[in-house]
Design an enzyme around this catalytic site. Structure first.
Site, mmCIF file in Angstrom:
data_model
loop_
_atom_site.group_PDB
_atom_site.id
_atom_site.type_symbol
_atom_site.label_atom_id
_atom_site.label_comp_id
_atom_site.label_asym_id
_atom_site.label_seq_id
_atom_site.Cartn_x
_atom_site.Cartn_y
_atom_site.Cartn_z
ATOM 1 N N ASP A 135 0.833 -1.200 0.000
ATOM 2 C CA ASP A 135 0.000 0.000 0.000
ATOM 3 C C ASP A 135 0.871 1.254 0.000
ATOM 4 O OD1 ASP A 135 -2.462 1.671 0.586
ATOM 5 O OD2 ASP A 135 -3.267 -0.345 0.873
ATOM 6 N N HIS A 165 -4.128 5.831 3.001
ATOM 7 C CA HIS A 165 -4.810 4.596 2.595
ATOM 8 C C HIS A 165 -4.210 3.373 3.286
ATOM 9 C CE1 HIS A 165 -5.977 1.283 -0.163
ATOM 10 N NE2 HIS A 165 -7.028 2.031 -0.449
ATOM 11 N N ASN A 255 -13.206 -1.009 -8.033
ATOM 12 C CA ASN A 255 -14.360 -0.142 -7.806
ATOM 13 C C ASN A 255 -14.958 0.374 -9.109
ATOM 14 O OD1 ASN A 255 -13.888 -0.392 -5.029
ATOM 15 N ND2 ASN A 255 -12.520 1.368 -5.017
ATOM 16 N N SER A 322 -11.089 -1.882 -1.412
ATOM 17 C CA SER A 322 -9.859 -1.763 -0.620
ATOM 18 C C SER A 322 -10.120 -2.072 0.844
ATOM 19 C CB SER A 322 -9.277 -0.350 -0.729
ATOM 20 O OG SER A 322 -8.428 -0.228 -1.833
#
Length: 752
Positions: A135, A165, A255, A322
Site C-alpha cells: 500500500d 490509505h 471499484n 480496498s
C-alpha cells in the site's frame, strides 16, 4: 542542357542508392521515445549485452524472481521479445488504490458481520501470522503496533504514509482490541510494504519488487488493496512464485462496477486464479454499487463506510473493495492461527466453505461464494464427536471403568488402552461389547475380554468391513490398528470446513506400493475437494502409494507420479446447469476435475490418471465412451474407454470437464446429418487408455490448432524485415521510373 541532364541523373542515382541502403524513416526522429518495461526470463536474468548498455537505463533485477525492470527505447521492446530466453515483456502500468473517503458511520458493525468477536471468544486473534500490506505505507498511530516493513523507494520509508490509505487498511486488520476502531485480527504481525510513492506514484514494477521482498521475508499473507487494468505477465509470475512458497494472496476486485451489476469489471491482480478476489458489501449485506463484478469474484466482505486509522493519530471512514479486502485477510490470519496444520490453499478452501451465501445460489459474479465470516461451531462439534465415545456417561464408564474398578484395582492401564481404542471402534457396537464384558466381570476377565475383542472381527467376516469403515470415520485407522498395514486400505475422510482431509496415520496404514482408497459415502457426497499436505504428498511419492478417490458415481485412480513436491488440492465438482452443449444427453454425471499443486493449477501430468464413471446397464454399453470438453475448440472430444462392472473406464494425462456419452450422439442426427460440437480424437483408443503423450498440451486437437495458427501467420503476412525491404524496393523503383521519365523528356528537348 547535357550538364542539367547529368546533374538530374546524379541526384536521382544518389537518392535511389540512399533509399536502398538506409530504410525510409531512419532519420525521422533523432531521439527515440523511451518506455519503462518489465522483462520476465525463463530461468535466470541475463545481463544486458555490451552493445545495449548505452541505451538501457534504470536496470533493476529482483532477488528471488527471474524478472528485471528497465527503461529502454521503444524499438528495443520488440528486440527483447524475440530473445529466446525471455518469457514476456510488459509495459510498466500505474497502480491505483481502491477506496474513497466518506462521512462517519457506526463503529464495529463490520467486525460483527464477519463474526470477529466469536473468533476472539474462541481465543483466535491471528497471533503469530505474518501479514504484508502492499500500500502507501504505515503512519505511526497510538492504536496499532507494526512488526516492520519495507519500501521499494529509496528515501521514502514505509513509515511515511503520504496518502493515509495504507494506515487505514492496516487498522482494519490489526488495530488493538478495545480501541475506537479495533481490527479484525489484532494480534497479527503486520508489515507495511510501500509500493506507492508520494512523488512517483505506484507501478506494476513496484508491485513485483514488493512481492520479491515478501517471499524473502517469509510472509504468510499478502494484502493488495490496489489494482491495474491490463495484464502484466511478470506480475502473474511473481504471484505464482509467492503462492508456490505458501503465501496466500488476497486482492481487491476493484471499484469500477456498474450500479446494475452488469459487465466484467474485475481488475488485476484480483483477476488471477491464484488470488482471492474480494467484492464489497454494505451493512445490509448488499453489494455496493461500485464493487467490481465478474466470474473471478471469490468472497465478499464489508466495504462501505468502514471506520479506521488515519495519519496523525486521527480517524477516517473509507469505502471500497480496498476496505473489504483486509477483512478477508484478517479472517485468513485467524484461521491460520486456529489451524496451523493446514496449508494456505486449505485455508483458502476453508474461507470459501465457511462463507455465507449471498445473491444467487452458489458462486456468482457479484458476491463470489458469499460473505466471508468466522464460524466457531464446526471445529468444537468435531472435537465433541471425537470425545463422545469416551464421554458417554451411560455406556462407556459402565462398560469399562466401573466394572474394572470393582474387579481389579490394578487394571487401570488396560482401561486406558480400551479408552484409547474406543473412538476407533463402532460407537454403536461398543455398548453391546461392554455388556458382554460385564457378564464376565465377576471372574476378573478384563484381559481375556480384550483378547476376545481383538479376535471378534476375525470371527465375524461380515462385520469386518463395516468395522473398518466405522473405525475410519471416528479416528485415523492406524491409531486403533498400530503396527498393522495392508496393501489395499479404505478410509473415510474427515470434513474440515467443507474440505476433505485424511490423516498421516491413514497413509501409514498402507504398505509400500499399495493403494489408499478415500471413500466418500452419502454423508460426504457434497464435498468437492480433497486436500493433502506437503508431508502427505511426500509420503505417497516416497513409498509409491496410489491414491483412489471413490464416490458412488466416480472413481479416480491417481498414481503417485502425478504429484510434485508440495501441498495438493484435488477438485472434483459436478457440473450442473453451466450451459455446456449436450450435457443433458450425458450417460453419467458431468464432472470438472482440477489438481492445484502449491496454489497453481496443473493441467497435464507425467503419468496417466484412470477415471471411471458409473453408468446404467444398457443393451449396448460398447457405444458408451468418455469425452472431455475442449474449451479452446468449444466442443466435446472423445477419450474412449470400456465397460467394467458398472463403470466406463479410461485413462488421461490432463484434467478438464469429463462425462460419458453414447458416441452415436456425435455421429449423425436422425436425418443422417453430422452433428457439430463433438469430435473424435485421433490419438485416443477405445480400450480404456489414451495415447496422448505425443501432444505437448495433452490433447489431440489443440496442437493442430496451434500449427494452423502458425501457418496462417506464415501465409497471411510477411515478416517485418521482409516488409521493410519490400517497401524500400518499391519506393526505389518508383524513383527510378521518375528518373527514367525525366531522362526521356530531356533527350526529346535536346533533339528538338
Amino acid at each position: 542542357m547535357n550538364k542539367r541532364l547529368k546533374r538530374w541523373s546524379a541526384i536521382m542515382s544518389f537518392v535511389l542508392l540512399v533509399n536502398l541502403l538506409v530504410p525510409v524513416g531512419t532519420f525521422a526522429d533523432t531521439e527515440e521515445e523511451k518506455v519503462d518495461i518489465i522483462v520476465t526470463y525463463k530461468d535466470v536474468v541475463r545481463e544486458s549485452p555490451d552493445s545495449r548498455r548505452s541505451v538501457y537505463e534504470n536496470e533493476h533485477t529482483m532477488k528471488t524472481l527471474p524478472i528485471k525492470t528497465m527503461t529502454v527505447p521503444v524499438s528495443e521492446v520488440e528486440r527483447l521479445k524475440e530473445d529466446p530466453n525471455v518469457v514476456s515483456v510488459s509495459l510498466d502500468q500505474p497502480l491505483q488504490l481502491m477506496s474513497d473517503t466518506r462521512e462517519l458511520g457506526e463503529h464495529d458493525w463490520n467486525n460483527d458481520m464477519v463474526k470477529a468477536f466469536d473468533a476472539w471468544d474462541d481465543g483466535y486473534t491471528g497471533k503469530g501470522v505474518k501479514v504484508a500490506v502492499f500500500d502507501t505505507g504505515f503512519d505511526e498511530h497510538q492504536d496499532i503496533t507494526y512488526a516492520g516493513g519495507h519500501s521499494v523507494f529509496e528515501g521514502e520509508p514505509y513509515t511515511h504514509d503520504h496518502h493515509g490509505h495504507g494506515t487505514h487498511v492496516a487498522g482494519i486488520i490489526g488495530a488493538r482490541e478495545g480501541t475506537l476502531h479495533q481490527g479484525i485480527a489484532p494480534d497479527v504481525q503486520l508489515y507495511g510494504v510501500k509500493v506507492f510513492s508520494q512523488e512517483k506514484g505506484g507501478n506494476t514494477s513496484h508491485l513485483i519488487a514488493g512481492i520479491d521482498w515478501a517471499i524473502q521475508e517469509g510472509m504468510d499473507i499478502i494484502n493488495m488493496s490496489l489494482g491495474y487494468t491490463n495484464e502484466v505477465p511478470a506480475v502473474h509470475t511473481a504471484i505464482q512464485q509467492a503462492v508456490a512458497q505458501g503465501i496466500l494472496v488476497v486482492a481487491a476486485s476493484g471499484n469500477g462496477g456498474k450500479a446494475d451489476g452488469s459487465g466484467e469489471t474485475i481488475e488485476y491482480p484480483a483477476k488471477y486464479d491464484e488470488v482471492i478476489a474480494v467484492a464489497s458489501v454494505d451493512k445490509e449485506m448488499k453489494r455496493t454499487n461500485t464493487s467490481a463484478t465478474g466470474v473471478e469474484n471469490e468472497l465478499a466482505a464489508p466495504g462501505d463506510l468502514i471506520g479506521g486509522l488515519a495519519p496523525g493519530n486521527k480517524y477516517v471512514f473509507m469505502s471500497g473493495t480496498s476496505q473489504a479486502t483486509p477483512h478477508v485477510t484478517s479472517l485468513a490470519a485467524i484461521l491460520m492461527g486456529k489451524h496451523p496444520e493446514l496449508s494456505s490453499q486449505q485455508i483458502r478452501a476453508l474461507l470459501v466453505e465457511q462463507s455465507l451465501d449471498l445473491g444467487s445460489e452458489g458462486r456468482d459474479r457479484l458476491y463470489g461464494y458469499g460473505l466471508a465470516q468466522y464460524v466457531s461451531s464446526t471445529p468444537p462439534d468435531e472435537e465433541e464427536n471425537e470425545e463422545s465415545p469416551a464421554e458417554d456417561p451411560q455406556e462407556q464408564p459402565s462398560d469399562g471403568k466401573e466394572n474394572e474398578g470393582s474387579e481389579d484395582q490394578g487394571s487401570t492401564p488396560p482401561d486406558e488402552e480400551e479408552n484409547e481404542e474406543s473412538p476407533v471402534e463402532d460407537p454403536q457396537e461398543q455398548p453391546s461389547d461392554g455388556k458382554e464384558n460385564e457378564g464376565s466381570e465377576d471372574q476378573g476377565s478384563t484381559p481375556p475380554d480384550e483378547e476376545e475383542n481383538e479376535e471378534s472381527p476375525a470371527e465375524d467376516p461380515q462385520e469386518q468391513p463395516s468395522d473398518e469403515k466405522e473405525h475410519e470415520e471416528s479416528a485415523p485407522p492406524s491409531e486403533g490398528n498400530e503396527g498393522k498395514q495392508a496393501t489395499h486400505v479404505e478410509v473415510k475422510p474427515v470434513n474440515l470446513g467443507g474440505v476433505a482431509i485424511i490423516s498421516n496415520a491413514d497413509i501409514a496404514s498402507v504398505l509400500d506400493k499399495g493403494t489408499l482408497v478415500v471413500f466418500f459415502d452419502s454423508s460426504l457426497d457434497d464435498l468437492t475437494r480433497l486436500a493433502l499436505t506437503a508431508d502427505q504428498v511426500k509420503e505417497l511419492k516416497d513409498r509409491g502409494i496410489t491414491l483412489v478417490i471413490a464416490k458412488h458415481d466416480l472413481e479416480l485412480v491417481i498414481p503417485h507420479g502425478v504429484f510434485k513436491a508440495g501441498d495438493v488440492v484435488i477438485e472434483f465438482e459436478r457440473v450442473v446447469g453451466k450451459g455446456i452443449p449436450y450435457a443433458g444427453q450425458a450417460k453419467s454425471t458431468v464432472y470438472q476435475f482440477k489438481i492445484i499443486q502449491n496454489g497453481q493449477q496443473v493441467r497435464h501430468f507425467d503419468e496417466e490418471i484412470e477415471m471411471g464413471f458409473r453408468v446404467d446397464q444398457e443393451k449396448n454399453v460398447n457405444n458408451l465412451k468418455i469425452y472431455y470438453w475442449n474449451e479452446s475448440l468449444n466442443e466435446w472430444e472423445k477419450i474412449g474407454g470400456n465397460y467394467q462392472e458398472g463403470f466406463i473406464v479410461a485413462r488421461t494425462n490432463h484434467f478438464s470437464t469429463y462425462t460419458v456419452f453414447d458416441s452415436a450422439v456425435f455421429e449423425k442426427t436422425k436425418s443422417g446429418t453430422p452433428i457439430s460440437g463433438g469430435k473424435t480424437n485421433g490419438n485416443s483408443t477405445t480400450e480404456g487408455t489414451t495415447n496422448r503423450g505425443t501432444s505437448k498440451n495433452g490433447t489431440g486437437s489443440e496442437p493442430q490448432a496451434e500449427e494452423s495458427n502458425e501457418q496462417n501467420n506464415k501465409d497471411g503476412t510477411l515478416p517485418k524485415t521482409a516488409t521493410n525491404l519490400y517497401n524500400s524496393l518499391a519506393i526505389g523503383a518508383l524513383l527510378l521510373l521518375i528518373g527514367f521519365v525525366l531522362l526521356r523528356k530531356s533527350k526529346r528537348r535536346i533533339v528538338e
